[in-house]
Scaffold this motif. Sequence first.
Motif, PDB file in Angstrom:
ATOM      1  N   MET A   1      -1.012  -3.752   1.464  1.00 20.97           N
ATOM      2  CA  MET A   1      -0.286  -4.938   1.110  1.00 20.97           C
ATOM      3  C   MET A   1       1.158  -4.743   1.524  1.00 20.97           C
ATOM      4  O   MET A   1       1.722  -3.671   1.348  1.00 20.97           O
ATOM      5  N   ALA A   2       1.773  -5.794   2.038  1.00 15.45           N
ATOM      6  CA  ALA A   2       3.180  -5.741   2.424  1.00 15.45           C
ATOM      7  C   ALA A   2       3.941  -6.856   1.714  1.00 15.45           C
ATOM      8  O   ALA A   2       3.479  -7.994   1.658  1.00 15.45           O
ATOM      9  N   LEU A  25       1.234   0.593  -0.288  1.00 17.42           N
ATOM     10  CA  LEU A  25       2.106  -0.584  -0.271  1.00 17.42           C
ATOM     11  C   LEU A  25       3.249  -0.382   0.718  1.00 17.42           C
ATOM     12  O   LEU A  25       3.738   0.732   0.902  1.00 17.42           O
ATOM     13  N   THR A  26       3.720  -1.461   1.296  1.00 21.58           N
ATOM     14  CA  THR A  26       4.951  -1.473   2.080  1.00 21.58           C
ATOM     15  C   THR A  26       5.834  -2.554   1.480  1.00 21.58           C
ATOM     16  O   THR A  26       5.464  -3.731   1.497  1.00 21.58           O
ATOM     17  N   VAL A  35       9.540  -0.522  -6.831  1.00 21.26           N
ATOM     18  CA  VAL A  35       8.407  -0.396  -7.751  1.00 21.26           C
ATOM     19  C   VAL A  35       8.947  -0.003  -9.107  1.00 21.26           C
ATOM     20  O   VAL A  35       9.674   0.980  -9.234  1.00 21.26           O
ATOM     21  N   GLU A  36       8.610  -0.768 -10.130  1.00 23.16           N
ATOM     22  CA  GLU A  36       9.030  -0.453 -11.496  1.00 23.16           C
ATOM     23  C   GLU A  36       7.799  -0.349 -12.387  1.00 23.16           C
ATOM     24  O   GLU A  36       6.957  -1.237 -12.396  1.00 23.16           O
ATOM     25  N   VAL A  37       7.701   0.771 -13.097  1.00 25.66           N
ATOM     26  CA  VAL A  37       6.613   0.981 -14.049  1.00 25.66           C
ATOM     27  C   VAL A  37       7.256   1.257 -15.395  1.00 25.66           C
ATOM     28  O   VAL A  37       8.015   2.205 -15.548  1.00 25.66           O
ATOM     29  N   TYR A  38       6.962   0.419 -16.370  1.00 22.06           N
ATOM     30  CA  TYR A  38       7.567   0.517 -17.690  1.00 22.06           C
ATOM     31  C   TYR A  38       6.467   0.402 -18.730  1.00 22.06           C
ATOM     32  O   TYR A  38       5.916  -0.681 -18.943  1.00 22.06           O
ATOM     33  N   GLY A  39       6.090   1.511 -19.324  1.00 24.43           N
ATOM     34  CA  GLY A  39       5.019   1.490 -20.325  1.00 24.43           C
ATOM     35  C   GLY A  39       3.644   1.508 -19.668  1.00 24.43           C
ATOM     36  O   GLY A  39       3.500   1.665 -18.467  1.00 24.43           O
ATOM     37  N   GLY A  40       2.626   1.372 -20.476  1.00 29.69           N
ATOM     38  CA  GLY A  40       1.259   1.374 -19.976  1.00 29.69           C
ATOM     39  C   GLY A  40       0.717   2.779 -19.804  1.00 29.69           C
ATOM     40  O   GLY A  40       1.279   3.753 -20.297  1.00 29.69           O
ATOM     41  N   GLY A  41      -0.387   2.895 -19.085  1.00 22.70           N
ATOM     42  CA  GLY A  41      -0.998   4.201 -18.896  1.00 22.70           C
ATOM     43  C   GLY A  41      -1.981   4.231 -17.742  1.00 22.70           C
ATOM     44  O   GLY A  41      -2.502   3.207 -17.321  1.00 22.70           O
ATOM     45  N   GLY A  42      -2.194   5.433 -17.236  1.00 26.72           N
ATOM     46  CA  GLY A  42      -3.151   5.619 -16.154  1.00 26.72           C
ATOM     47  C   GLY A  42      -2.732   4.945 -14.865  1.00 26.72           C
ATOM     48  O   GLY A  42      -3.549   4.348 -14.180  1.00 26.72           O
ATOM     49  N   THR A  44      -1.142   5.049 -11.008  1.00 24.33           N
ATOM     50  CA  THR A  44      -0.943   5.874  -9.823  1.00 24.33           C
ATOM     51  C   THR A  44      -0.181   5.061  -8.784  1.00 24.33           C
ATOM     52  O   THR A  44      -0.558   3.922  -8.495  1.00 24.33           O
ATOM     53  N   VAL A  45       0.881   5.656  -8.236  1.00 20.36           N
ATOM     54  CA  VAL A  45       1.627   5.063  -7.116  1.00 20.36           C
ATOM     55  C   VAL A  45       1.555   6.092  -5.990  1.00 20.36           C
ATOM     56  O   VAL A  45       2.129   7.165  -6.097  1.00 20.36           O
ATOM     57  N   ARG A  46       0.846   5.764  -4.929  1.00 21.76           N
ATOM     58  CA  ARG A  46       0.532   6.761  -3.900  1.00 21.76           C
ATOM     59  C   ARG A  46       0.683   6.158  -2.500  1.00 21.76           C
ATOM     60  O   ARG A  46       0.273   5.030  -2.237  1.00 21.76           O
ATOM     61  N   GLY A  47       1.229   6.968  -1.596  1.00 19.80           N
ATOM     62  CA  GLY A  47       1.248   6.617  -0.177  1.00 19.80           C
ATOM     63  C   GLY A  47       1.935   5.310   0.142  1.00 19.80           C
ATOM     64  O   GLY A  47       1.538   4.620   1.083  1.00 19.80           O
ATOM     65  N   SER A  48       2.966   4.964  -0.615  1.00 18.37           N
ATOM     66  CA  SER A  48       3.652   3.695  -0.413  1.00 18.37           C
ATOM     67  C   SER A  48       5.031   3.909   0.186  1.00 18.37           C
ATOM     68  O   SER A  48       5.587   5.008   0.130  1.00 18.37           O
ATOM     69  N   ARG A  49       5.590   2.857   0.744  1.00 17.87           N
ATOM     70  CA  ARG A  49       6.899   2.924   1.388  1.00 17.87           C
ATOM     71  C   ARG A  49       7.782   1.806   0.842  1.00 17.87           C
ATOM     72  O   ARG A  49       7.359   0.649   0.807  1.00 17.87           O
ATOM     73  N   VAL A  50       8.992   2.181   0.406  1.00 19.59           N
ATOM     74  CA  VAL A  50       9.992   1.208  -0.031  1.00 19.59           C
ATOM     75  C   VAL A  50      11.201   1.389   0.872  1.00 19.59           C
ATOM     76  O   VAL A  50      11.781   2.477   0.931  1.00 19.59           O
ATOM     77  N   SER A  51      11.579   0.337   1.580  1.00 17.33           N
ATOM     78  CA  SER A  51      12.734   0.454   2.457  1.00 17.33           C
ATOM     79  C   SER A  51      13.785  -0.594   2.125  1.00 17.33           C
ATOM     80  O   SER A  51      13.458  -1.728   1.776  1.00 17.33           O
TER      81      SER A  51
END
Length: 75
Positions: A1-2, A25-26, A35-42, A44-51
Motif C-alpha cells: 500500500m502506498a 507500506l510506503t 506511523v503512529e501506534v498508541y495503545g492496543g496490542g499485538g 507489527t510494523v515491518r518492512g515499511s518506508r516513511v519518507s
Amino acid sequence: MALSSCGNQGVKLSTFVRDVMLDGLTITSPGGTGVEVYGGGGVTVRGSRVSNPGGAGMRLGGGVRGLLVERNLIM
C-alpha cells in the motif's frame, strides 16, 4: 500500500486495535507522523518506508503491548 501527502498521520492505530500487521507500506510526505501506534496490542510494523515526514517518522507508545518493529526505513 502506498500513501502520499495524507494529512496529519499516514497511519494511526489507537487504543482498541489488536493483532494488526503493517507490512510493506510506503508513506510519502505525511503532514505529521508517518506511523503512529498508541495503545492496543499485538501490532507489527515491518518492512515499511516513511519518507519526508512533517514530524516523526514513527511514534510508538501509550501503553501498546506486544509491539514488533523491524526492517523499516525512515528518511
